[in-house]
Scaffold this motif. Structure first.
Motif, PDB file in Angstrom:
ATOM      1  N   LYS A 292      -1.800 -16.762  -1.170  1.00  0.00           N
ATOM      2  CA  LYS A 292      -2.483 -15.479  -1.060  1.00  0.00           C
ATOM      3  C   LYS A 292      -1.736 -14.583  -0.076  1.00  0.00           C
ATOM      4  O   LYS A 292      -1.337 -15.012   1.004  1.00  0.00           O
ATOM      5  N   HIS A 293      -1.565 -13.304  -0.446  1.00  0.00           N
ATOM      6  CA  HIS A 293      -0.839 -12.333   0.365  1.00  0.00           C
ATOM      7  C   HIS A 293      -1.765 -11.199   0.786  1.00  0.00           C
ATOM      8  O   HIS A 293      -2.639 -10.784   0.019  1.00  0.00           O
ATOM      9  N   VAL A 294      -1.538 -10.681   1.986  1.00  0.00           N
ATOM     10  CA  VAL A 294      -2.279  -9.544   2.532  1.00  0.00           C
ATOM     11  C   VAL A 294      -1.354  -8.327   2.506  1.00  0.00           C
ATOM     12  O   VAL A 294      -0.210  -8.395   2.973  1.00  0.00           O
ATOM     13  N   VAL A 295      -1.841  -7.203   1.956  1.00  0.00           N
ATOM     14  CA  VAL A 295      -1.021  -6.005   1.767  1.00  0.00           C
ATOM     15  C   VAL A 295      -1.761  -4.799   2.351  1.00  0.00           C
ATOM     16  O   VAL A 295      -2.980  -4.674   2.190  1.00  0.00           O
ATOM     17  N   GLN A 296      -1.005  -3.903   3.023  1.00  0.00           N
ATOM     18  CA  GLN A 296      -1.532  -2.641   3.540  1.00  0.00           C
ATOM     19  C   GLN A 296      -0.516  -1.530   3.276  1.00  0.00           C
ATOM     20  O   GLN A 296       0.693  -1.788   3.181  1.00  0.00           O
ATOM     21  N   VAL A 297      -1.019  -0.292   3.187  1.00  0.00           N
ATOM     22  CA  VAL A 297      -0.182   0.869   2.891  1.00  0.00           C
ATOM     23  C   VAL A 297      -0.572   2.002   3.847  1.00  0.00           C
ATOM     24  O   VAL A 297      -1.750   2.158   4.180  1.00  0.00           O
ATOM     25  N   ARG A 298       0.424   2.786   4.276  1.00  0.00           N
ATOM     26  CA  ARG A 298       0.159   4.004   5.042  1.00  0.00           C
ATOM     27  C   ARG A 298       1.048   5.125   4.526  1.00  0.00           C
ATOM     28  O   ARG A 298       2.012   4.874   3.787  1.00  0.00           O
ATOM     29  N   ALA A 299       0.732   6.373   4.920  1.00  0.00           N
ATOM     30  CA  ALA A 299       1.373   7.542   4.325  1.00  0.00           C
ATOM     31  C   ALA A 299       1.858   8.498   5.404  1.00  0.00           C
ATOM     32  O   ALA A 299       1.366   8.490   6.546  1.00  0.00           O
ATOM     33  N   GLN A 300       2.828   9.338   5.006  1.00  0.00           N
ATOM     34  CA  GLN A 300       3.372  10.391   5.859  1.00  0.00           C
ATOM     35  C   GLN A 300       3.818  11.550   4.982  1.00  0.00           C
ATOM     36  O   GLN A 300       4.053  11.376   3.770  1.00  0.00           O
ATOM     37  N   ASP A 301       3.915  12.730   5.579  1.00  0.00           N
ATOM     38  CA  ASP A 301       4.428  13.888   4.857  1.00  0.00           C
ATOM     39  C   ASP A 301       5.789  13.566   4.254  1.00  0.00           C
ATOM     40  O   ASP A 301       6.598  12.839   4.845  1.00  0.00           O
ATOM     41  N   GLU A 302       6.048  14.089   3.049  1.00  0.00           N
ATOM     42  CA  GLU A 302       7.265  13.727   2.318  1.00  0.00           C
ATOM     43  C   GLU A 302       8.535  14.080   3.068  1.00  0.00           C
ATOM     44  O   GLU A 302       9.580  13.449   2.856  1.00  0.00           O
ATOM     45  N   PHE A 303       8.498  15.072   3.948  1.00  0.00           N
ATOM     46  CA  PHE A 303       9.677  15.472   4.711  1.00  0.00           C
ATOM     47  C   PHE A 303       9.748  14.788   6.070  1.00  0.00           C
ATOM     48  O   PHE A 303      10.635  15.097   6.877  1.00  0.00           O
ATOM     49  N   GLY A 304       8.833  13.905   6.345  1.00  0.00           N
ATOM     50  CA  GLY A 304       8.830  13.206   7.627  1.00  0.00           C
ATOM     51  C   GLY A 304       8.221  13.991   8.766  1.00  0.00           C
ATOM     52  O   GLY A 304       8.354  13.593   9.927  1.00  0.00           O
ATOM     53  N   HIS A 305       7.528  15.096   8.466  1.00  0.00           N
ATOM     54  CA  HIS A 305       6.884  15.894   9.520  1.00  0.00           C
ATOM     55  C   HIS A 305       5.559  15.246   9.911  1.00  0.00           C
ATOM     56  O   HIS A 305       4.817  14.754   9.060  1.00  0.00           O
ATOM     57  N   GLY A 306       5.269  15.267  11.176  1.00  0.00           N
ATOM     58  CA  GLY A 306       3.995  14.731  11.629  1.00  0.00           C
ATOM     59  C   GLY A 306       4.062  13.232  11.865  1.00  0.00           C
ATOM     60  O   GLY A 306       5.128  12.635  12.076  1.00  0.00           O
ATOM     61  N   ALA A 307       2.901  12.612  11.810  1.00  0.00           N
ATOM     62  CA  ALA A 307       2.767  11.196  12.142  1.00  0.00           C
ATOM     63  C   ALA A 307       2.339  10.407  10.912  1.00  0.00           C
ATOM     64  O   ALA A 307       1.861  10.963   9.923  1.00  0.00           O
ATOM     65  N   TRP A 308       2.542   9.082  10.984  1.00  0.00           N
ATOM     66  CA  TRP A 308       2.057   8.200   9.935  1.00  0.00           C
ATOM     67  C   TRP A 308       0.546   8.089  10.000  1.00  0.00           C
ATOM     68  O   TRP A 308      -0.058   8.174  11.071  1.00  0.00           O
ATOM     69  N   SER A 309      -0.056   7.889   8.867  1.00  0.00           N
ATOM     70  CA  SER A 309      -1.502   7.667   8.824  1.00  0.00           C
ATOM     71  C   SER A 309      -1.822   6.275   9.351  1.00  0.00           C
ATOM     72  O   SER A 309      -0.931   5.460   9.612  1.00  0.00           O
ATOM     73  N   GLU A 310      -3.095   6.016   9.499  1.00  0.00           N
ATOM     74  CA  GLU A 310      -3.505   4.659   9.827  1.00  0.00           C
ATOM     75  C   GLU A 310      -3.259   3.760   8.608  1.00  0.00           C
ATOM     76  O   GLU A 310      -3.174   4.223   7.476  1.00  0.00           O
ATOM     77  N   TRP A 311      -3.149   2.472   8.878  1.00  0.00           N
ATOM     78  CA  TRP A 311      -2.973   1.537   7.771  1.00  0.00           C
ATOM     79  C   TRP A 311      -4.239   1.469   6.934  1.00  0.00           C
ATOM     80  O   TRP A 311      -5.349   1.572   7.454  1.00  0.00           O
ATOM     81  N   SER A 312      -4.066   1.305   5.659  1.00  0.00           N
ATOM     82  CA  SER A 312      -5.208   1.199   4.761  1.00  0.00           C
ATOM     83  C   SER A 312      -5.928  -0.129   4.983  1.00  0.00           C
ATOM     84  O   SER A 312      -5.472  -1.005   5.733  1.00  0.00           O
ATOM     85  N   ARG A 313      -7.046  -0.267   4.308  1.00  0.00           N
ATOM     86  CA  ARG A 313      -7.755  -1.541   4.367  1.00  0.00           C
ATOM     87  C   ARG A 313      -6.916  -2.636   3.719  1.00  0.00           C
ATOM     88  O   ARG A 313      -6.143  -2.386   2.805  1.00  0.00           O
ATOM     89  N   GLU A 314      -7.095  -3.834   4.193  1.00  0.00           N
ATOM     90  CA  GLU A 314      -6.316  -4.953   3.666  1.00  0.00           C
ATOM     91  C   GLU A 314      -6.728  -5.276   2.234  1.00  0.00           C
ATOM     92  O   GLU A 314      -7.912  -5.319   1.910  1.00  0.00           O
ATOM     93  N   ALA A 315      -5.735  -5.479   1.397  1.00  0.00           N
ATOM     94  CA  ALA A 315      -5.943  -5.935   0.024  1.00  0.00           C
ATOM     95  C   ALA A 315      -5.205  -7.263  -0.136  1.00  0.00           C
ATOM     96  O   ALA A 315      -4.120  -7.449   0.435  1.00  0.00           O
ATOM     97  N   VAL A 316      -5.778  -8.168  -0.898  1.00  0.00           N
ATOM     98  CA  VAL A 316      -5.203  -9.500  -1.050  1.00  0.00           C
ATOM     99  C   VAL A 316      -4.928  -9.776  -2.520  1.00  0.00           C
ATOM    100  O   VAL A 316      -5.579  -9.220  -3.413  1.00  0.00           O
ATOM    101  N   GLY A 317      -3.947 -10.623  -2.772  1.00  0.00           N
ATOM    102  CA  GLY A 317      -3.593 -11.028  -4.125  1.00  0.00           C
ATOM    103  C   GLY A 317      -2.719 -12.262  -4.084  1.00  0.00           C
ATOM    104  O   GLY A 317      -2.045 -12.538  -3.081  1.00  0.00           O
ATOM    105  N   THR A 318      -2.717 -13.002  -5.183  1.00  0.00           N
ATOM    106  CA  THR A 318      -1.944 -14.242  -5.314  1.00  0.00           C
ATOM    107  C   THR A 318      -1.046 -14.124  -6.537  1.00  0.00           C
ATOM    108  O   THR A 318      -1.492 -13.676  -7.597  1.00  0.00           O
ATOM    109  N   PRO A 319       0.231 -14.523  -6.436  1.00  0.00           N
ATOM    110  CA  PRO A 319       1.116 -14.449  -7.608  1.00  0.00           C
ATOM    111  C   PRO A 319       0.628 -15.330  -8.749  1.00  0.00           C
ATOM    112  O   PRO A 319      -0.175 -16.249  -8.571  1.00  0.00           O
ATOM    113  N   TRP A 320       1.172 -15.036  -9.946  1.00  0.00           N
ATOM    114  CA  TRP A 320       0.819 -15.780 -11.150  1.00  0.00           C
ATOM    115  C   TRP A 320       1.260 -17.223 -11.022  1.00  0.00           C
ATOM    116  O   TRP A 320       2.349 -17.524 -10.510  1.00  0.00           O
ATOM    117  N   THR A 321       0.411 -18.145 -11.491  1.00  0.00           N
ATOM    118  CA  THR A 321       0.745 -19.564 -11.520  1.00  0.00           C
ATOM    119  C   THR A 321       0.502 -20.099 -12.923  1.00  0.00           C
ATOM    120  O   THR A 321      -0.470 -19.712 -13.583  1.00  0.00           O
TER     121      THR A 321
END
Length: 458
Positions: A292-321
């Motif tokens: 099982k893997h824990v994944v998070q995503v955050r965002a920033q303006d496309e030109f790099g202006h400003g600051a990064w957002s907070e990390w998103s809520r954790e999402a989990v998933g497991t590869p195909w077996t």
């Protein structure tokens, strides 16, 4: 003779008066407490005294009406007896009305407030997008007391106008205060604004340092991405597909966002980060098999202006077996362990997974590998191919042998050629010729004359 004041002294005095005038309308201190209110610190001990002098032959009883409890007045939870009540290791729940009485006669009533002095605000301001209002926030190391209030004031710099007041809200999950800035009407984007904050409760009041901002200079800090999902890709045991969407406060028709993704297997403490993602999906190609893997995503303006957002809520998933793989995570055990080069070729001996019974004997694992039907198909096909090859070789050998035998049984002389001497015989020793060689009448015909040897016998 006194020296006249310098040319810069008057503007400095004027600036000081303006700042004092602006600060005069922002009182920041503890709220007033009445005589019957006792303030206690979180985790400390406190002693409540009923009366200075109490007759020795009377029994003083204490009871408490906890704050927020629905009990009739004067009928609280009974406590200890005596003129002095000692409370240890105060909690927020200990706040309430404490009553001491003798029989049915009330002697004294005290209000106990358990509160902790607030933390000094360290304010940072930002916009959630280029066309949204300005927000100011500051984090909290610990949860504030229930009676803590946070206020924010905004006014134009170097003006004597009244500041606009705004109450801030505390978010327990993010553990921070957030305030929405009310910009005075008619304020230009390049004009300076003074932002002031204050946090107070019954224990203390602390003011943050004034912050000078402009509407055009406030950095952009997007909200975290939404709807983060992690999906397995069929027949790809080391791949994961991550999808997400733009935050509702950001309109992608005008400006885009770039994203950063981080992920880790649950046993691993550190994250792996992927930068410069411009799409709303990402394929992870080095995931651990069956983990099982824990994944998070955050965002920033496309030109790099400003600051990064907070990390998103954790999402989990497991590869195909593969469901036919007995080493999958659904089995009783797995003997595969990831190596440093992400290979899974090391298999532990099954003896390590045997269990010991109570009588000391060894019990083998209950799960055994189940033979796949594909293995039988491959083995059967190989066997049939080998038999067909063997039969073909035998048939070919017999054909060659029969052909050779037929050639060996033809009539004598058929197909054979007579040996003809290439040279002429030597002439006889006597003068009488023994052989005559007439001229052949036809090409290729050789006439042999009979040799009479009777004279020679004589």
């Amino acid at each position: 003779m006194a020296r006249p004041p310098g040319p810069l002294l008057l503007p400095r005095l004027l600036l000081l008066l303006l700042l004092q005038f602006a600060a005069a309308g922002r009182p920041c201190g503890p709220s007033g407490l009445s005589r019957d209110v006792v303030l206690g610190r979180l985790g400390a001990n406190i002693t409540l005294i009923c009366r200075d002098e109490v007759p020795a032959n009377v029994t003083v009883r204490w009871q408490v009406e906890e704050r927020g409890a629905a009990v009739p007045r004067g009928r609280g939870r009974p406590l200890a007896e005596g003129n002095v009540l000692l409370l240890r290791w105060l909690r927020y729940e200990d706040s309430g009305r404490y009553i001491c009485s003798v029989g049915s006669r009330l002697l004294r009533s005290l209000w106990l407030l358990v509160e902790e002095p607030p933390e000094t605000p360290r304010v940072s301001c930002y916009r959630r997008s280029h066309d949204k209002d300005v927000l100011c926030e500051w984090p909290q190391q610990t949860k504030p007391s229930p009676g803590t209030r946070a206020m924010l004031w905004v006014k134009r710099r170097f003006t004597a106008e009244n500041a606009t007041e705004q109450r801030c809200r505390y978010f327990s999950k993010a553990r921070k205060f957030v305030c929405r800035v009310k910009v005075p009407p008619g304020t230009e984007d390049t004009k300076h604004l003074v932002v002031s904050t204050c946090v107070s409760n019954s224990a203390s009041g602390l003011a943050g340092e004034d912050k000078i901002i402009t509407l055009s200079g406030v950095p952009v800090k997007p909200d975290p991405p939404l709807n983060v999902t992690v999906e397995a890709l069929e027949k790809a045991p080391q791949w994961l597909r991550v999808n997400w969407s733009y935050p509702l406060s950001w309109d992608p028709r005008f400006y885009w966002l770039r994203f950063q993704v981080r992920y880790r297997p649950e046993p691993a403490p550190a994250f792996v980060e992927v930068d410069q993602v411009t799409t709303t999906w990402l394929d992870i190609r080095d995931a651990w098999r069956g983990t099982k893997h824990v994944v998070q995503v955050r965002a920033q303006d496309e030109f790099g202006h400003g600051a990064w957002s907070e990390w998103s809520r954790e999402a989990v998933g497991t590869p195909w077996t593969d469901p036919r793989d007995f080493t999958s995570e659904k089995g009783p055990f797995s003997s595969q362990f990831p190596m440093e080069d992400d290979s899974y070729e090391v298999t532990l001996p099954p003896e390590l997974f045997w269990e010991d019974r109570a009588d000391g004997s060894v019990m083998e694992p209950s799960a055994h590998p189940v033979a796949s039907p594909h293995a039988f198909l491959v083995a059967g096909g190989s066997l049939l191919l080998g038999i067909a090859l063997f039969v073909g070789i035998v048939v070919r050998y017999r054909q060659m042998w029969w052909t050779g035998r037929q050639r060996g049984t033809k009539p004598e002389g058929e197909g054979q050629h007579m040996l003809v001497p290439l040279g002429l015989p030597s002439p006889p020793l006597s003068d009488t010729p023994l052989l005559s060689y007439p001229t052949p009448t036809a090409p290729g015909t050789l006439h042999i004359t009979h040799l009479d040897c009777s004279s020679s016998r004589q």
